[in-house]
Design a protein around this motif. Structure first.
Motif, PDB file in Angstrom:
ATOM      1  N   GLN A  89      -6.173   9.550 -12.618  1.00 54.17           N
ATOM      2  CA  GLN A  89      -5.076   9.676 -11.651  1.00 54.17           C
ATOM      3  C   GLN A  89      -4.680   8.346 -11.013  1.00 54.17           C
ATOM      4  OE1 GLN A  89      -7.170  12.875  -9.521  1.00 54.17           O
ATOM      5  NE2 GLN A  89      -5.512  14.266 -10.113  1.00 54.17           N
ATOM      6  N   HIS A  90      -5.296   7.254 -11.484  1.00 49.84           N
ATOM      7  CA  HIS A  90      -4.957   5.916 -10.987  1.00 49.84           C
ATOM      8  C   HIS A  90      -5.089   5.799  -9.471  1.00 49.84           C
ATOM      9  CE1 HIS A  90      -3.483   5.270 -15.011  1.00 49.84           C
ATOM     10  NE2 HIS A  90      -2.659   6.286 -14.882  1.00 49.84           N
ATOM     11  N   ILE A  91      -6.131   6.391  -8.932  1.00 56.10           N
ATOM     12  CA  ILE A  91      -6.368   6.289  -7.492  1.00 56.10           C
ATOM     13  C   ILE A  91      -7.183   5.024  -7.229  1.00 56.10           C
ATOM     14  CG2 ILE A  91      -7.559   7.364  -5.535  1.00 56.10           C
ATOM     15  CD1 ILE A  91      -7.017  10.096  -7.026  1.00 56.10           C
ATOM     16  N   ASP A  92      -6.751   4.215  -6.266  1.00 55.21           N
ATOM     17  CA  ASP A  92      -7.474   2.988  -5.942  1.00 55.21           C
ATOM     18  C   ASP A  92      -8.440   3.200  -4.789  1.00 55.21           C
ATOM     19  OD1 ASP A  92      -6.211   1.303  -7.865  1.00 55.21           O
ATOM     20  OD2 ASP A  92      -4.424   1.276  -6.595  1.00 55.21           O
ATOM     21  N   LEU A  93      -8.041   4.028  -3.838  1.00 62.10           N
ATOM     22  CA  LEU A  93      -8.887   4.306  -2.677  1.00 62.10           C
ATOM     23  C   LEU A  93      -8.747   5.779  -2.345  1.00 62.10           C
ATOM     24  CD1 LEU A  93      -7.203   1.418  -0.950  1.00 62.10           C
ATOM     25  CD2 LEU A  93      -9.689   1.447  -0.855  1.00 62.10           C
ATOM     26  N   LEU A 125       0.829  -1.211   0.000  1.00 60.39           N
ATOM     27  CA  LEU A 125       0.000   0.000   0.000  1.00 60.39           C
ATOM     28  C   LEU A 125       0.859   1.255   0.000  1.00 60.39           C
ATOM     29  CD1 LEU A 125      -2.855   1.376   0.431  1.00 60.39           C
ATOM     30  CD2 LEU A 125      -2.431   1.158   2.881  1.00 60.39           C
ATOM     31  N   ILE A 126       0.464   2.200  -0.851  1.00 56.91           N
ATOM     32  CA  ILE A 126       1.026   3.554  -0.808  1.00 56.91           C
ATOM     33  C   ILE A 126      -0.110   4.476  -0.411  1.00 56.91           C
ATOM     34  CG2 ILE A 126       1.997   5.435  -2.191  1.00 56.91           C
ATOM     35  CD1 ILE A 126       3.272   3.294  -3.994  1.00 56.91           C
ATOM     36  N   SER A 127       0.064   5.204   0.686  1.00 56.63           N
ATOM     37  CA  SER A 127      -0.973   6.134   1.119  1.00 56.63           C
ATOM     38  C   SER A 127      -0.367   7.532   1.197  1.00 56.63           C
ATOM     39  CB  SER A 127      -1.538   5.701   2.487  1.00 56.63           C
ATOM     40  OG  SER A 127      -2.482   6.636   2.931  1.00 56.63           O
ATOM     41  N   ILE A 128      -0.739   8.366   0.245  1.00 55.06           N
ATOM     42  CA  ILE A 128      -0.188   9.726   0.200  1.00 55.06           C
ATOM     43  C   ILE A 128      -1.315  10.719   0.028  1.00 55.06           C
ATOM     44  CG2 ILE A 128       1.266  11.320  -1.150  1.00 55.06           C
ATOM     45  CD1 ILE A 128       3.103   8.952  -1.719  1.00 55.06           C
ATOM     46  N   MET A 129      -1.351  11.691   0.904  1.00 56.67           N
ATOM     47  CA  MET A 129      -2.481  12.614   0.895  1.00 56.67           C
ATOM     48  C   MET A 129      -2.506  13.479  -0.356  1.00 56.67           C
ATOM     49  SD  MET A 129      -1.213  15.176   3.924  1.00 56.67           S
ATOM     50  CE  MET A 129      -2.872  15.427   4.509  1.00 56.67           C
ATOM     51  N   TYR A 130      -3.693  13.837  -0.777  1.00 56.56           N
ATOM     52  CA  TYR A 130      -3.851  14.652  -1.974  1.00 56.56           C
ATOM     53  C   TYR A 130      -3.359  16.064  -1.703  1.00 56.56           C
ATOM     54  CZ  TYR A 130      -6.048  15.487  -6.520  1.00 56.56           C
ATOM     55  OH  TYR A 130      -6.280  15.741  -7.836  1.00 56.56           O
ATOM     56  N   ALA A 131      -3.891  16.673  -0.656  1.00 55.24           N
ATOM     57  CA  ALA A 131      -3.479  18.031  -0.300  1.00 55.24           C
ATOM     58  C   ALA A 131      -3.410  18.107   1.208  1.00 55.24           C
ATOM     59  CB  ALA A 131      -4.483  19.049  -0.828  1.00 55.24           C
ATOM     60  N   ASN A 132      -2.399  18.811   1.683  1.00 56.39           N
ATOM     61  CA  ASN A 132      -2.180  18.848   3.124  1.00 56.39           C
ATOM     62  C   ASN A 132      -3.097  19.850   3.819  1.00 56.39           C
ATOM     63  OD1 ASN A 132      -0.571  20.113   5.592  1.00 56.39           O
ATOM     64  ND2 ASN A 132      -0.091  17.939   5.383  1.00 56.39           N
ATOM     65  N   ASN A 133      -3.602  19.447   4.969  1.00 54.58           N
ATOM     66  CA  ASN A 133      -4.554  20.282   5.703  1.00 54.58           C
ATOM     67  C   ASN A 133      -3.915  21.493   6.372  1.00 54.58           C
ATOM     68  OD1 ASN A 133      -3.579  17.781   6.955  1.00 54.58           O
ATOM     69  ND2 ASN A 133      -4.452  18.608   8.847  1.00 54.58           N
ATOM     70  N   HIS A 181      -3.755   4.604  -2.050  1.00 52.20           N
ATOM     71  CA  HIS A 181      -4.796   5.340  -1.319  1.00 52.20           C
ATOM     72  C   HIS A 181      -4.394   6.795  -1.182  1.00 52.20           C
ATOM     73  CE1 HIS A 181      -6.102   7.000   2.721  1.00 52.20           C
ATOM     74  NE2 HIS A 181      -7.247   6.858   2.090  1.00 52.20           N
ATOM     75  N   THR A 182      -5.348   7.691  -1.369  1.00 44.78           N
ATOM     76  CA  THR A 182      -5.066   9.091  -1.095  1.00 44.78           C
ATOM     77  C   THR A 182      -6.135   9.689  -0.194  1.00 44.78           C
ATOM     78  OG1 THR A 182      -4.473  11.249  -2.034  1.00 44.78           O
ATOM     79  CG2 THR A 182      -6.201  10.035  -3.186  1.00 44.78           C
ATOM     80  N   ASP A 183      -5.685  10.436   0.795  1.00 40.33           N
ATOM     81  CA  ASP A 183      -6.578  11.157   1.689  1.00 40.33           C
ATOM     82  C   ASP A 183      -6.895  12.491   1.006  1.00 40.33           C
ATOM     83  OD1 ASP A 183      -7.542  12.981   3.536  1.00 40.33           O
ATOM     84  OD2 ASP A 183      -6.322  12.230   5.185  1.00 40.33           O
ATOM     85  N   ALA A 184      -8.110  12.563   0.445  1.00 37.30           N
ATOM     86  CA  ALA A 184      -8.488  13.757  -0.317  1.00 37.30           C
ATOM     87  C   ALA A 184      -9.463  14.634   0.471  1.00 37.30           C
ATOM     88  CB  ALA A 184      -9.087  13.351  -1.658  1.00 37.30           C
TER      89      ALA A 184
END
Ligand SMILES: Cc1ncc(COP(=O)(O)O)c(C=O)c1O
Ligand SMILES: Cc1ncc(COP(=O)(O)O)c(C=O)c1O
Ligand code: FES
Ligand code: FES
Lengths: 141, 389, 389
Positions: C193-197, C145-153, C176-179
């Protein structure tokens, strides 16, 4: 969830009841599965003159039996053997995917009744040669 | 058909007027994030959440520091069971529950098998009651959790919670109870009843959907289900659903007022419906316990007919109810609860649950009895089973 | 002091009028349980949920069958990471994420260590950007798993999501991206964007609190976080928060209308605030990327002063903002995000984040700049640090 046609046949089922001294009787399903369908056929000259049903089951099962009896009355036994649940589903304007099996039950009940007719009359119905009604009752749905 | 009678209050309830009223200002006036306590808007939200927490905690005789908000009953059940299992796996891998739990408990226990946990599922008698002796004899040195529901959602049976709590305490085992159906319908006292963890859900008692609670006795070892921010004293991350929490608090406040009166009125109406059905429709079986049952629950099986067809006909007459038939759920088997009480499949398929509310009138009851009488007659007339009997 | 300027829209937003309007009837009119599809009230709720699902799915170019509702961003993050980890542990035990993720991601990864998982935390540069080469070289055969946020809060930096998606895809690793902060602020296309989650939360874009979503690409192996009933296609149990889901859907619908216009207006206002602060206050450091940043985010560090005191003074003038200072959160260290960009502790303590909304006017901006100028001057006058420089 159900089409208007399904609801109509469910509310006012056609051909409810039994036929005394029916020429063929078929019962499929069992209470364990929540559905039993019993179909009575009156057959003259290999033509289905009348059909009646009794059903224990959901809305789809009741509507399917009603529609199935409507569809096979007037058909020859050879036509009736070819009868598939797809015809019921189509005539009902569709069934929810989880309810399609209830229409399969109707198809099987008719086959079972035809089988009974064949047994009683010692006839061989084309397409029913390998049919054994017991098979249908083993598993739910 | 204009009359609408909603008798599926165990599925969910209408949100009460006063609850909606209370929630209103938390959408676009006091919309601050409770974690942003540095400014006024944030403080206000924080206060609202803490007030609700106190209301709910008081109602079950808990300390407000032992009360946590979740997204509902299912989350609470998952949290309780997974959280205790993962936090105490050095102590043991055995869980005891019952055959009649909600799926949120059962499927969670099943899932835990993957992690090496084992579950004993206690039987129930014909009324849906567990056997305390079986509970005792199921306890092993590895048992870390007993999870037994307070009251069943289908048949309404209320378990001897205090006795279960005592047994758990004696054996030093954590005791969780799913009180989703019980909250607001029976008096709960987590201290007296030795409850360690308890699941709650607002939408079952006139609150909004998607908000629930969990009581966690101080000192209980439990892992988070949702990790992240420091909300809920670090035990449950996620920006609080402030408006929903406020609604939950208000619903509980309303329930706690006139509680005894409410329960006795409900019980009276329920009994009328129960008697009416028993006296007017032949071949019916009462599901659940005759007296140890939720004040809003009436559940009968109607022999020779199937539940979904009953529900469809009821809907045409404007009556909303539910059934344990497999045909309603699209699954293969009828309700696991009804089967656990020993009903055969056929009878279980013909079950109908009515769950009333304080809005249910005597007129409603009479209409329902009359309607049911006709429906059952009609369906039995086309059933092949009736004749074979 | 009467003016109220809410500039903490990254913490949470005011619920939009139209959203409240849309939600209204789901409290005490269409209050049915969506799982009770047999009667009308239930069907209506089900329909409402499915309509919202379609709206949200369309907005991110997903199929509606790939969109699941949750209780918010934190639940989604937990679900994505734990769910993928537990479902794919036969394939490997390695996760890649970044040092600047939300705690819902970081604490979840830490928790997973207990189950034998290992995490690589990627560095970021001074602007908060990850290095794609470091990402590539961190991939191991065990990486699941690669989990990298879309944009930082905090600092608003937007990552090169499409490139990350391509790398993940090439290596057959779930992405996975935290969007949560990105939804409604940037164009998201999960397919391209090939986002899975992907994690989402309604309250960040004018929807209600306590409701979120998760995109799960068809075919992705993931365990449930919440087991139980068959809601959400069996993937997320619990009675749906129908009114909140309806609100989420409406908020997304509003966001999708005039999207480009909204973003460019916001960007313009943001730039004014950014320029105004830079030009009027000496010794400030911009946090985050100068251009690849959220259109609503302005984050500066004000040297020689501490964030909490700034916030308190801002609150007195009716301005709501947030800080990465440890003193606001009660923790020992200032924001992990600011430290990861290479800020020293002292500077990080003096950070203030303003996050604007479409309601923010030029007048507000000017007032904020003026106020900040005074506040910083005042605090620097009493700071011992300033003099030592
Ligand atoms: C980037 C990011 N991820 C996750 C979350 C958590 O979302 P929620 O508060 O809805 O649980 C937030 C907001 O708090 C966030 O900004
Ligand atoms: C006994 C019981 N437990 C758990 C739940 C789940 O609660 P929720 O729907 O709030 O997740 C319910 C209701 O559906 C219930 O009746
Ligand atoms: S009879 Fe059970 S689904 Fe039709
Ligand atoms: S100076 Fe008081 S908490 Fe940091």
């Amino acid at each position: 969830m159900y089409t208007e046609i399904v609801m109509d046949h469910f509310k006012n089922p056609r051909n409810v009841g039994s036929i005394e001294n029916a020429d063929g009787v078929g019962q499929v399903g069992n209470a364990k599965c929540g559905d039993i369908m019993k179909i009575y056929l009156k057959i003259n000259d290999d033509i289905i003159e009348d059909a009646k049903f009794e059903t224990f089951g959901c809305g789809s099962a009741i509507a399917s039996s009603s529609m199935a009896t409507e569809l096979i009355i007037g058909k020859s036994i050879n036509e009736a053997v070819e009868f598939s649940n797809k015809a019921v589903v189509e005539a009902l304007g569709g069934l929810p995917p989880v309810k399609v099996h209830c229409s399969v039950l109707a198809e099987q009940a008719i086959k079972s009744a035809l089988y009974d007719y064949a047994q009683k009359t010692n006839k061989v119905i084309k397409g029913l040669e390998n049919y054994t009604p017991e098979d249908e009752e083993v598993h739910c749905h | 058909m204009n009359r609408k009678i909603y008798l599926d209050n165990a599925a969910t309830t209408k949100v009460k007027k006063e609850v909606i009223e209370e929630m209103k200002s938390y959408f676009d006036e006091m919309y601050g994030n409770p974690s942003s306590g540095i400014y006024e808007l944030g403080r206000r939200s924080k206060e609202a959440v803490e007030n609700a927490r106190k209301t709910v905690a008081d109602f079950i005789n808990a300390d407000e520091k032992e009360l946590y908000f979740t997204a509902g009953g299912s989350e609470s059940d998952n949290w309780a069971i997974k959280g205790v299992a993962f936090a105490n796996k050095d102590k043991g891998n055995h869980i005891i529950t019952t055959k009649i739990e909600h799926h949120a408990v059962l499927h969670t226990c099943e899932y835990l098998e993957k992690f090496g946990f084992e579950t004993t599922y206690l039987d129930v008698d014909e009324y849906g009651m567990i056997d305390l002796e079986q509970l005792k004899s199921s306890i092993k040195p590895e048992t870390i959790l007993i999870s037994i529901m307070y009251a069943n959602n289908e048949i309404g049976t209320i378990q001897p919670i205090e006795k279960i709590g005592e047994i758990a305490k004696e054996h030093n085992i954590i005791f969780h109870t799913d009180a989703v159906q019980a909250l607001g319908a029976v008096r709960i006292d987590v201290k007296k009843q030795h409850i360690d963890l308890m699941s709650m859900s607002a939408h079952k008692l006139g609150g909004p959907k998607g908000i629930g609670g969990m009581y966690i006795r101080k000192g209980i070892k439990i892992d988070n289900l949702i990790h992240g921010g420091g909300q809920e004293r670090g035990k449950r991350a996620g920006t609080e659903g402030v408006q929903n929490i406020v609604g939950f608090g208000k619903a509980v406040e309303l329930a706690s007022k006139n509680f005894e009166q409410y329960v006795s009125k409900l019980t009276e109406t329920r009994n009328k419906l129960m008697e009416g059905i028993k006296n007017n429709i032949p071949d019916v079986v009462l599901n659940g316990h005759p007296t140890m049952r939720l004040p809003n629950n009436v559940n009968f099986s109607y022999q020779y007919v199937e539940g979904e067809s009953i529900l469809l006909l009821l809907d045409m007459d404007g009556i909303a109810a539910s059934s344990g038939s497999a045909c309603t759920s699209g699954s293969l088997d009828p309700s696991h609860v009804l089967l656990a009480t020993g009903l055969d499949h056929g009878t279980a398929h013909g079950s109908i649950r009515f769950t009333i509310s304080e809005e249910t009138t005597d007129e409603d009851i009479n209409f329902v009895i009359e309607t049911m009488k006709n429906i059952i007659e009609k369906l039995r007339a086309i059933s092949p089973l009736k004749k074979n009997m």
